[in-house]
Design a protein around this motif. Structure first.
Motif, mmCIF file in Angstrom:
data_model
loop_
_atom_site.group_PDB
_atom_site.id
_atom_site.type_symbol
_atom_site.label_atom_id
_atom_site.label_comp_id
_atom_site.label_asym_id
_atom_site.label_seq_id
_atom_site.Cartn_x
_atom_site.Cartn_y
_atom_site.Cartn_z
ATOM 1 N N ARG A 120 102.678 -17.938 -19.584
ATOM 2 C CA ARG A 120 101.937 -16.485 -19.510
ATOM 3 C C ARG A 120 102.997 -15.323 -19.276
ATOM 4 N NH1 ARG A 120 98.938 -19.918 -21.116
ATOM 5 N NH2 ARG A 120 96.735 -20.058 -20.230
ATOM 6 N N ILE A 121 102.720 -14.342 -19.865
ATOM 7 C CA ILE A 121 103.670 -13.048 -19.785
ATOM 8 C C ILE A 121 102.745 -11.978 -19.225
ATOM 9 C CG2 ILE A 121 105.019 -11.442 -21.104
ATOM 10 C CD1 ILE A 121 105.514 -13.708 -23.142
ATOM 11 N N ILE A 122 103.070 -11.482 -18.247
ATOM 12 C CA ILE A 122 102.280 -10.317 -17.672
ATOM 13 C C ILE A 122 103.320 -9.259 -17.453
ATOM 14 C CG2 ILE A 122 101.210 -9.379 -15.450
ATOM 15 C CD1 ILE A 122 100.707 -12.565 -14.837
ATOM 16 N N ASP A 123 102.739 -7.926 -17.932
ATOM 17 C CA ASP A 123 103.563 -6.563 -17.874
ATOM 18 C C ASP A 123 103.015 -5.800 -17.062
ATOM 19 O OD1 ASP A 123 104.774 -4.512 -18.503
ATOM 20 O OD2 ASP A 123 103.597 -3.850 -20.292
ATOM 21 N N ALA A 124 103.844 -5.510 -16.215
ATOM 22 C CA ALA A 124 103.490 -4.709 -14.704
ATOM 23 C C ALA A 124 103.887 -3.223 -15.088
ATOM 24 C CB ALA A 124 104.310 -4.920 -13.583
ATOM 25 N N ARG A 125 102.926 -2.132 -15.210
ATOM 26 C CA ARG A 125 103.029 -0.894 -15.677
ATOM 27 C C ARG A 125 102.654 -0.051 -14.648
ATOM 28 N NH1 ARG A 125 102.433 0.313 -21.688
ATOM 29 N NH2 ARG A 125 103.754 -1.263 -21.666
ATOM 30 N N ARG A 126 103.333 1.223 -14.379
ATOM 31 C CA ARG A 126 102.958 2.256 -13.308
ATOM 32 C C ARG A 126 103.288 3.334 -13.839
ATOM 33 N NH1 ARG A 126 106.404 2.601 -7.743
ATOM 34 N NH2 ARG A 126 105.234 4.126 -6.707
ATOM 35 N N HIS A 127 102.198 4.350 -13.373
ATOM 36 C CA HIS A 127 102.444 5.938 -13.998
ATOM 37 C C HIS A 127 103.828 6.186 -14.031
ATOM 38 C CE1 HIS A 127 102.602 10.137 -13.817
ATOM 39 N NE2 HIS A 127 101.178 10.166 -14.094
ATOM 40 N N PRO A 128 104.416 6.939 -15.364
ATOM 41 C CA PRO A 128 105.782 6.896 -15.459
ATOM 42 C C PRO A 128 106.603 7.804 -14.553
ATOM 43 C CG PRO A 128 104.385 7.340 -17.668
ATOM 44 C CD PRO A 128 103.588 7.159 -16.412
ATOM 45 N N LEU A 129 105.947 8.799 -14.008
ATOM 46 C CA LEU A 129 106.620 9.681 -13.000
ATOM 47 C C LEU A 129 106.823 8.762 -11.718
ATOM 48 C CD1 LEU A 129 105.241 13.132 -13.713
ATOM 49 C CD2 LEU A 129 107.473 12.227 -14.481
ATOM 50 N N ALA A 130 105.640 8.364 -11.138
ATOM 51 C CA ALA A 130 105.775 7.488 -10.125
ATOM 52 C C ALA A 130 106.973 6.291 -10.256
ATOM 53 C CB ALA A 130 104.428 6.768 -9.812
ATOM 54 N N CYS A 131 106.702 5.595 -11.335
ATOM 55 C CA CYS A 131 107.744 4.304 -11.624
ATOM 56 C C CYS A 131 109.068 4.876 -11.597
ATOM 57 C CB CYS A 131 107.420 3.613 -12.605
ATOM 58 S SG CYS A 131 108.309 2.283 -13.356
ATOM 59 N N CYS A 132 109.386 5.938 -12.462
ATOM 60 C CA CYS A 132 110.792 6.422 -12.544
ATOM 61 C C CYS A 132 111.409 6.858 -11.506
ATOM 62 C CB CYS A 132 110.715 7.126 -13.832
ATOM 63 S SG CYS A 132 110.328 6.468 -15.586
ATOM 64 N N PHE A 133 110.752 7.861 -10.940
ATOM 65 C CA PHE A 133 111.147 8.342 -9.523
ATOM 66 C C PHE A 133 111.315 7.345 -8.381
ATOM 67 C CE2 PHE A 133 111.294 10.908 -5.640
ATOM 68 C CZ PHE A 133 112.456 11.488 -5.915
ATOM 69 N N SER A 134 110.404 6.405 -8.374
ATOM 70 C CA SER A 134 110.776 5.522 -7.430
ATOM 71 C C SER A 134 112.034 4.635 -7.793
ATOM 72 C CB SER A 134 109.616 4.368 -7.288
ATOM 73 O OG SER A 134 109.746 3.339 -6.445
ATOM 74 N N ALA A 135 112.349 4.422 -8.806
ATOM 75 C CA ALA A 135 113.485 3.791 -9.250
ATOM 76 C C ALA A 135 114.757 4.622 -9.105
ATOM 77 C CB ALA A 135 113.421 3.186 -10.688
ATOM 78 N N PHE A 136 114.474 5.976 -9.385
ATOM 79 C CA PHE A 136 115.769 6.779 -9.260
ATOM 80 C C PHE A 136 116.236 6.772 -7.728
ATOM 81 C CE2 PHE A 136 117.289 11.429 -8.600
ATOM 82 C CZ PHE A 136 118.383 11.373 -9.433
ATOM 83 N N LYS A 137 115.275 6.850 -6.867
ATOM 84 C CA LYS A 137 115.476 7.043 -5.305
ATOM 85 C C LYS A 137 115.836 5.380 -4.770
ATOM 86 C CE LYS A 137 110.688 6.986 -3.546
ATOM 87 N NZ LYS A 137 109.831 7.611 -2.412
ATOM 88 N N GLN A 138 116.103 4.522 -5.724
ATOM 89 C CA GLN A 138 116.453 3.121 -5.383
ATOM 90 C C GLN A 138 117.868 2.884 -5.578
ATOM 91 O OE1 GLN A 138 114.554 0.860 -3.551
ATOM 92 N NE2 GLN A 138 116.463 -0.411 -3.642
ATOM 93 N N HIS A 139 118.625 2.559 -4.696
ATOM 94 C CA HIS A 139 120.066 1.963 -4.981
ATOM 95 C C HIS A 139 119.962 0.657 -5.196
ATOM 96 C CE1 HIS A 139 124.270 0.757 -4.817
ATOM 97 N NE2 HIS A 139 124.426 2.216 -4.617
ATOM 98 N N PHE A 140 120.021 0.056 -6.305
ATOM 99 C CA PHE A 140 119.956 -1.269 -6.797
ATOM 100 C C PHE A 140 121.413 -2.042 -6.460
ATOM 101 C CE2 PHE A 140 116.657 0.533 -9.421
ATOM 102 C CZ PHE A 140 115.678 -0.277 -9.275
#
Length: 680
Positions: free
Chosen positions: A529-549
């Protein structure tokens, strides 16, 4: 020896005799040194021999009583600092040992014993990169062969092409020179050729099974190559010889965390810290393991202990911020700002501190200042990376051209028939951990972690392709027959079995970036099975921007870069929706928040499983969670975070521009994506 002074020649003879006795009879050597001191006073060499004899007899405390004053009185005597460092290491005072050994090699760089001991202490302190450099210097100065000395110098100075040429020349003349083989493996590691390093170290150990430093390197390379079972076997062999070695035990704990055995790793870290309580990096690693296993307060306590020992370690400050549910008190913010203001702060610490301060100010609703710090942290991080958004766009275009309906139709029935894996893909910070936690709360599904096996498979495929091509991995896939695809599927199942701890028939592989390998996944595991998790572009992208991976996700450190990446991701997933209709089940994060039960029922139906009430009480699941959302998914769903990005909207112009129509019509997708057009 009598109590009267002896002529210098007699003194030299006595010192030389005591020195030679150390190797065979350290007790007698100590007695000889004591007699010399009685006769001529505290002669530095005699004191050194006396202290060394106590160390060699296992009396580290007495050795330190003798050698500490000697090192203080002889600030420029390298051998005194070497022996002091060895005594400190024997007393398990690794930080002081490191300082003494660094002093020794600074005074006299050609001390192989000091470099070896320094490498051991750095490994015990969880500083593998610095340890590698110390071990390289040990090899460099252990030889008096001019050719090997030049090779070692080139390696230590990171002149890797020259080092490789010299070492290959040496091995043509002496194919069984294990020191040269090990050095060549180090070159391969630094060049990112892990497969070559693995092969060389295996050969090295065939020739010299007792070459423990090479075995330690081998275990580390196996770990990095996603071969944890083999790495643990090599570590077990090392621990059988030296069970108390903190470096070996620390590496064992790291690998155990990789395979999800957090209880054993936590016990290991605790035991190491009982013996070495002054190791800030071990306290940090201990905190990471505790956090993942759900012991939040114990994790915070471990991070706090690390900061007491090293208040300037930005990674620990970020680790506290990265708990997401943690709030910094005012004194913490003052402390972080004070550390950030210190001259000479390392870039790595500065990056982490900028992100941590950004989080602290965000929690105080000071969004303008918070964004400033996030931007600074991202700018610093991006400068250290080599990400090009055009490369990603070209890669996505290539995949869409290659993996067509006709391509998949011609390979129908290929791959392993197993349906064990459930792949959760998407972008980081899109809600994939929430989906994983919900699924893992079902009795038929086991949650594991972000498994690197698909990446390992693509790396191996890439090595089979034409290195002159930009993307040889896809070229190789085009030529795989049914047997090869089935073997890849079986390999995936075999290599991930170590991650499975229960008898549940299904398990989750939640590596978001696997969306780029969806074509390969379908070919080798067509029933997964393959599941694609998708979130609002601005919410997803900015959340990643403020994350130090910790690693990877190089596209997240620029607003335009991450917007383009999200755009390419949507285009690629739309392509697979068109060529493999119904193959991927999409979960829109906002819909999951608004209608949790309905979305969970649809999700389980796609997985072919009956609904279970426990999936709605996912926050009660005590399984380990490794991602940044670990603490958030241990709480019930809350809507407050859905629109949190709006606080930062004034500064998100570059992100909006990069997203374009993908943002405007979310959750729908631009029509041109379906017909195969891609923006360059």
């Amino acid at each position: 020896m009598s109590g009267t002074a002896k002529p210098t020649s007699n003194l030299d003879t006595a010192l030389d005799h005591a020195s030679r006795l150390l190797a065979s009879n350290p007790e007698l050597a100590g007695e000889q040194a004591s007699e010399i001191i009685k006769a001529v006073g505290a002669h530095p060499m005699a004191v050194l021999l006396l202290g060394t004899s106590h160390r060699m007899r296992g009396d580290a405390a007495r050795a330190l009583e003798i050698l500490r004053p000697l090192a203080l009185s002889q600030p420029n005597w390298a051998i005194a600092h070497l022996e002091f460092g060895l005594a400190l290491a024997a007393a398990r005072q690794a930080n002081e040992a490191k300082a003494a050994l660094l002093r020794a090699v600074a005074l006299k760089p050609d001390l192989p014993k000091a470099w070896l001991a320094l490498g051991d202490q750095l490994m015990a302190l969880d500083d593998a990169d610095s340890a590698d450099a110390a071990y390289a210097n040990h090899v460099r100065y252990s030889t008096r062969d001019p050719h090997m000395l030049r090779a070692g110098t080139a390696l230590c100075e990171n002149r890797l092409v020259e080092a490789e040429a010299l070492l290959r020349e040496r091995l043509q003349q002496a194919p069984t020179d294990v020191a040269a083989i090990r050095m060549l493996a180090e070159v391969a590691i630094r060049l990112g050729r892990n497969e070559d390093a693995e092969r060389l170290l295996s050969r090295c150990l065939q020739l010299a099974p007792g070459f423990h430093a090479a075995r330690q390197n081998y275990a580390l390379v196996l770990h990095r190559a996603n071969k944890p079972a083999q790495a643990l076997a090599e570590i077990d062999a090392l621990l059988a010889i030296e069970p108390g070695n903190a470096g070996y035990r620390n590496l064992q704990a790291v690998v155990l965390c990789r395979v999800g055995d957090y209880a054993a790793a936590i016990d290991l870290y605790a035991a190491i810290l009982d013996e070495y309580p002054a190791h800030p990096r071990i306290w940090m690693s201990y905190g990471h393991a505790l956090k993942t296993a759900g012991h939040q307060q114990r994790a915070i306590d471990a991070y706090r202990r690390s900061l007491q020992l090293d208040p300037g370690c930005g990674e620990v400050w970020w680790s506290l911020a990265n708990l997401k549910t943690f709030r910094f008190p005012a004194e913490d913010l003052r402390a972080m700002r004070a550390e950030l203001a210190k001259p000479g702060l390392a870039d790595k610490d500065r990056q982490h501190l900028e992100f941590a301060i950004g989080k602290a100010l965000e929690d105080e609703s000071d969004y303008a200042a918070s964004f400033t710090h996030y931007l600074r942290g991202n700018t610093l991080r991006r400068q250290a990376l080599h990400y090009d958004a055009n490369d990603t766009s070209a890669r996505v275009s290539r995949i869409r051209r290659s993996y067509t309906s006709e391509f998949f139709a011609a390979r129908k029935g290929c791959g392993s028939p197993a349906r064990d894996p459930i792949f959760v893909v998407g972008l980081p910070r899109a809600g994939s951990t929430l989906i994983e936690q919900i699924l893992a709360s079902h009795s038929a599904i086991e949650g594991t972690m972000e498994l690197p096996e698909i990446t390992s498979i693509t790396r191996d495929l890439r090595s089979q392709g034409d290195a002159s091509q930009a993307m040889p991995y896809h070229d190789v896939v085009l030529g795989l027959d049914a047997d090869a695809l089935r073997e890849l599927g079986e390999r995936y199942l075999e290599h991930t079995r170590i991650q499975r701890k229960t008898a549940a028939p299904l398990f989750i592989d939640k590596m978001p970036n696997n969306f780029l390998h969806l074509g390969l996944i379908h070919l080798m595991l067509p029933n997964a099975r393959i599941i694609d998790a998708r979130r609002h572009p601005l919410a997803c992208c900015f959340s990643a921007f403020k994350q130090h991976f910790a690693r990877g996700q190089s596209f997240t450190y620029g607003l335009e870069d991450i917007g383009r990446y999200y755009h390419d991701y949507v285009a690629l997933m739309a392509h697979f929706d068109a060529v493999l209709p119904g193959r991927v089940h999409r979960v829109i994060y906002e819909r999951m928040i608004e209608d949790t039960e309905g979305e969970v029922r649809r999700l389980l139906d796609y997985c072919g499983l009956p609904f279970e009430e426990g999936c709605l009480r996912f926050f009660e699941n005590e399984r380990p969670v490794r991602t940044a959302s670990s603490e958030q998914v241990r709480k019930p769903i809350y809507r407050e975070g859905v629109d949190h990005w709006r606080h930062y909207e004034p500064w998100l112009g570059p992100l909006k521009d990069a997203l374009g129509e993908v943002l405007e019509i979310y959750p729908d997708v631009p029509k041109e994506f379906v017909v195969g057009e891609v923006r360059n």
